[in-house]
Design an enzyme around this catalytic site. Structure first.
Site, short mmCIF file in Angstrom:
data_model
loop_
_atom_site.label_atom_id
_atom_site.label_comp_id
_atom_site.label_asym_id
_atom_site.label_seq_id
_atom_site.Cartn_x
_atom_site.Cartn_y
_atom_site.Cartn_z
N SER A 208 -2.19 -7.62 1.95
CA SER A 208 -1.69 -7.72 3.28
C SER A 208 -1.82 -8.93 4.08
O SER A 208 -1.44 -9.91 3.63
CB SER A 208 -2.41 -6.50 4.02
N HIS B 166 0.97 1.08 2.04
CA HIS B 166 0.69 -0.47 2.52
C HIS B 166 -0.51 -0.74 1.18
O HIS B 166 -0.80 -1.84 1.29
CB HIS B 166 0.22 -0.72 3.84
N ASP C 43 6.94 1.25 3.51
CA ASP C 43 5.50 0.71 3.96
C ASP C 43 5.65 0.71 5.63
O ASP C 43 6.58 0.00 5.86
CB ASP C 43 5.34 -0.80 3.13
#
Length: 267
Positions: A95, A245, A217
């Protein structure tokens, strides 16, 4: 050593293998990588750490000024690499840590020789000609909700971020991770994450790079993965047959296979 304690650094795996640094995302800690550690450790030296404000890091080292930009988190990553005298390590960032890895590689090119970007996003907010997945109003509402009721925000957002409604235990784990983070420190990291724009930094990446995205996502839609891939010269894009995610938790076999294949192709 001070940095080792500050960032709760853990080193495991094959001491003779290439070093892989696993960097967690917002609201998480190094424990989120445990399934990847099990898979990669037999052939690689694994370095895990917690950003200041997360997991078992030293909370007294937290500075709102330092961590109000991604550069502060990148300094954590670089200082961990320096403390261990790493050379040519592979930085795997989940991320927002994918962008932190970009900054760290630019700041210390001798330390980081390749990047793996798991569900990356250089900008979460939509812009002209760019879809990040959130409008400005969405981001402002998200941050207001987080700041006014962090525990409530965590309970609401964790299942959405994890994205596997048929496996509620995954959402529960992410919620527990969020809830274990100090709300004031989480507020700073959230603002730094969701208001960041690292698109210009992508053009400067000069190391082999693997971009991993998922078919669905809610935080980083497929358009974002394609954007990152196009922006980084010579990068490889792999779209995992996974939702949510956090594919290193929800689809560990597919995630490991993609990372393993990439590592095998490095010199």
């Amino acid at each position: 050593m001070e940095i080792i304690r500050r960032n709760n650094v853990t080193v495991t795996g094959d001491p003779h293998g290439r070093t892989v640094v696993l960097a967690h995302g917002f609201g998480c800690d190094q424990n989120m990588w445990r399934l990847m550690v099990d898979a990669l450790a037999p052939d690689h030296r694994i370095v895990l750490f917690d950003y200041v404000g997360a997991g078992g890091s030293d909370p007294s080292a937290f500075s709102e000024d330092r961590y109000a930009s991604l550069d502060g988190y990148a300094r954590d990553a670089v200082e961990v690499c320096e403390a261990l005298d790493l050379r040519d390590a592979v930085f795997v960032g989940h991320s927002v840590s994918a962008m932190i890895g970009v900054l760290a590689a630019a700041a210390a090119p001798e330390r980081i020789g390749a990047l793996v970007m798991v569900a990356p996003s250089p900008r979460y907010m939509d812009d002209d000609g760019y879809r990040g997945g959130f409008s400005r109003e969405d981001i402002e509402e998200l941050l207001m909700s987080l700041e006014s009721n962090y525990l409530g925000w965590s309970a609401q957002m964790a299942p959405l971020i994890m994205g596997n409604g048929d496996r509620p235990e995954l959402g529960d784990e992410l919620r527990n991770s969020f809830c274990a983070t100090d709300p004031d420190m989480a507020r700073v990291f959230a603002r730094t994450t969701f208001l960041s724009d690292s698109r210009d930094d992508l053009k400067g990446v000069r190391v082999p790079t693997l971009v991993l995205d998922c078919t669905q996502d809610a935080i980083a839609p497929p358009e974002v993965g394609r954007y990152v891939h196009r922006a980084i010269p010579g990068s490889t894009l792999v779209t995992l047959d996974a939702t949510g995610h956090c594919p290193h938790l929800s689809a560990p076999e597919a995630t490991h296979e993609a990372i393993r294949d990439f590592l095998a192709g490095l010199r």
